[in-house]
Design an enzyme around this catalytic site. Structure first.
Site, PDB file in Angstrom:
ATOM      1  N   GLN A 286      -0.071   8.633  -2.976  1.00 30.31           N
ATOM      2  CA  GLN A 286      -1.047   8.155  -1.569  1.00 30.31           C
ATOM      3  C   GLN A 286      -0.439   8.693  -0.589  1.00 30.31           C
ATOM      4  O   GLN A 286       1.128   9.495  -0.950  1.00 30.31           O
ATOM      5  CB  GLN A 286      -0.534   6.362  -1.284  1.00 30.31           C
ATOM      6  CG  GLN A 286      -0.890   5.804  -2.703  1.00 30.31           C
ATOM      7  CD  GLN A 286      -2.908   5.699  -1.990  1.00 30.31           C
ATOM      8  OE1 GLN A 286      -2.971   5.738  -1.004  1.00 30.31           O
ATOM      9  NE2 GLN A 286      -3.466   4.796  -2.986  1.00 30.31           N
TER      10      GLN A 286
ATOM     11  N   GLU B 238      -6.016   6.615 -17.208  1.00 26.71           N
ATOM     12  CA  GLU B 238      -6.690   7.687 -15.759  1.00 26.71           C
ATOM     13  C   GLU B 238      -7.029   8.101 -16.064  1.00 26.71           C
ATOM     14  O   GLU B 238      -6.656   8.442 -17.929  1.00 26.71           O
ATOM     15  CB  GLU B 238      -5.432   7.795 -15.134  1.00 26.71           C
ATOM     16  CG  GLU B 238      -5.002   9.034 -14.849  1.00 26.71           C
ATOM     17  CD  GLU B 238      -6.419   9.178 -12.769  1.00 26.71           C
ATOM     18  OE1 GLU B 238      -6.670   9.756 -13.338  1.00 26.71           O
ATOM     19  OE2 GLU B 238      -6.164   8.086 -13.206  1.00 26.71           O
TER      20      GLU B 238
ATOM     21  N   ASP C 249      -8.421   1.868  -8.039  1.00 29.04           N
ATOM     22  CA  ASP C 249      -8.064   2.302  -7.293  1.00 29.04           C
ATOM     23  C   ASP C 249      -9.270   3.224  -7.050  1.00 29.04           C
ATOM     24  O   ASP C 249      -8.114   4.690  -7.272  1.00 29.04           O
ATOM     25  CB  ASP C 249      -7.073   2.552  -6.786  1.00 29.04           C
ATOM     26  CG  ASP C 249      -6.321   3.621  -5.705  1.00 29.04           C
ATOM     27  OD1 ASP C 249      -7.365   3.361  -5.004  1.00 29.04           O
ATOM     28  OD2 ASP C 249      -4.952   4.190  -5.435  1.00 29.04           O
TER      29      ASP C 249
ATOM     30  N   CYS D 183     -10.815   3.705   0.167  1.00 23.99           N
ATOM     31  CA  CYS D 183     -10.756   4.808   0.962  1.00 23.99           C
ATOM     32  C   CYS D 183     -11.934   4.847   1.490  1.00 23.99           C
ATOM     33  O   CYS D 183     -11.865   5.736   2.005  1.00 23.99           O
ATOM     34  CB  CYS D 183      -9.742   5.564   0.615  1.00 23.99           C
ATOM     35  SG  CYS D 183     -10.593   6.654  -1.199  1.00 23.99           S
TER      36      CYS D 183
END
Length: 439
Positions: free
Chosen positions: A276, A323, A368, A395
């Site tokens: 981040q 991931e 995310d 985002c």
């Protein structure tokens, strides 16, 4: 033309309508309520784009920009707005984006902000020669044209200090000059308290030069430098999109990453790995995503280096982090070392396709994803999974709205809506949404 600005839209431009045709016109660097003079620059059937000529009646929220490059640089869009006004505009854009897809029963938008200058822990700069001198810069607004810069107030001070020191070194050091002439971009990444710094040089093709010597001489004036590396980009186009670029690893010096302290824990971030970007709001983000959640099993999808996984592991009997990037997945495996945690290198959609048919069900799923969002396949698999609670970190309000509509139609209710201003002075925004099944 004379226009009255009605609102600011996603992207940062002000929206007005031509009096004669009623056509929408988008004017950058304007604010709601302002009357401006603008010159049409783009004309389409349904809308037009215009450049601001002058502000006839200014908003009380208008302030002097904090950077000499504002307006020319493509990085910031909102420096002309007082910070609380930026937050209000972003909250309005978020709510409107959700309402546009039919999500009308919305919780109140809770806004979270902090310091709005010097917040970025990472910058990536272009390198070019102008007037016989090497310069660092960004793209000019709306183009790929190089814009040399002399400051970047949204970057952590260490980052621009290191960039300036490297340029200064290249004036008298042939080795430094050789590196900068051979590279097309350079990236600096620091930890939150600016005590450690990583540097990456992006080059087109192999470059035979002494990286160790460069770093040792730079470290004399930038002692925070702990590691550096070379990324070799494809030769065919200097303007190839970063999103599609797959650089090869070149020479390296020092540490391969840095230890980043956030939310009371340490995270190893490899050079070039995602973390981040707002060093002042990471703790807030972790708190919003993980605080008060506990149980038997939690999944952290698109987990990165494990920012949320590590916090979840304090309150859940078992945490699985997923991931897709091999680099980030390696860091994730280092983060999730305990017997109650598991790191998986896989795409989210492949992981869900495999696990949705299993009996094991998590109480909480944290997601995310990148700017493209979850997408239809992942949303449909989550609906089938029927986890009690979903926490979606986004985002991009447009892809967020698209995905939330699928999840709400599939039986989830929106119970919390947080705007976390990770990108002050720009139109970008981060959102944390909590959804509960049958709430």
């Amino acid at each position: 033309m004379r226009l009255q600005i009605e609102k600011v839209v996603y992207g940062g431009a002000g929206l007005a309508h031509q009096a004669e045709a009623g056509k929408a016109v988008f004017v950058p660097f304007t604010l709601p309520g302002e009357i401006v003079e603008a010159e049409l620059s783009v004309e389409k059937d349904a809308y037009g784009g215009a450049e601001l000529v002058r502000v006839i009646e200014a908003s009380s929220d208008r302030v002097a920009p904090g950077c000499v490059h504002f307006g020319a640089c493509g990085g910031c869009q909102l420096q002309h707005a007082e910070y609380s006004a930026q937050m209000r505009m972003k909250a309005g854009i978020l709510r409107e984006s959700l309402e546009r897809v039919g999500l009308v029963e919305l919780p109140e938008v809770q806004s979270h902000g902090d310091a709005f200058w010097g917040y970025r822990n990472r910058i990536r700069l272009r390198i070019a020669e102008m007037d016989g001198a090497l310069r660092l810069g960004y793209n000019r607004r709306g183009s790929n044209e190089f814009l040399p810069i002399q400051e970047c107030p949204i970057a952590a001070p260490l980052l621009w200090r290191a960039a300036s020191a490297l340029l200064k070194l290249a004036e008298t050091d042939k080795g430094a000059e050789r590196w900068l002439r051979g590279a097309v971009e350079i990236e600096f990444f620091s930890n939150g308290d600016e005590t450690k710094l990583q540097m990456t040089l992006f080059v087109r093709g192999a470059l035979s030069a002494d990286l160790k010597g460069l770093c040792e001489r730079l470290r004399v004036v930038v002692p925070e430098l702990v590691g550096a590396g070379v990324s070799i980009l494809a030769k065919e186009s200097a303007l190839r999109s970063r999103r599609t670029e797959r650089p090869a690893a070149g020479a390296s010096w020092g540490a391969e990453g840095l230890l980043y302290r956030a939310a009371g824990a340490d995270y190893w971030v490899s050079r070039g790995g995602f973390f981040q970007v707002n060093r002042f709001l990471i703790d807030t983000m972790v708190r919003l995503v993980t605080e008060g959640r506990e149980g038997r099993l939690a999944w952290d999808l698109y987990a990165g280096v494990g920012l949320f996984s590590k916090a979840l592991a304090k309150a859940f009997e078992r945490v699985v982090g997923v991931e897709g990037s091999e680099t980030a997945a390696a860091d994730l495996a280092g983060t999730l070392k305990g017997p109650r945690t598991q790191a998986i290198c896989a795409s989210t959609v492949d992981f869900l396709r495999h696990t949705v048919i299993q009996r094991e069900r998590p109480e909480v799923v944290v997601m995310d994803p990148p700017r493209a969002g979850l997408g239809a396949d992942v949303c449909e698999l989550l609906v089938r999974l029927k986890a009690a609670e979903l926490v979606y970190v986004s985002c991009d309000p447009v892809t967020l709205a698209r995905d939330l509509k699928v999840l709400v139609d599939g039986g989830y209710a929106l119970v919390e809506l947080h705007l976390v201003d990770m990108f002050p002075q720009t139109f970008h925004q981060e959102t944390v949404v909590v959804l509960r099944r049958g709430a």
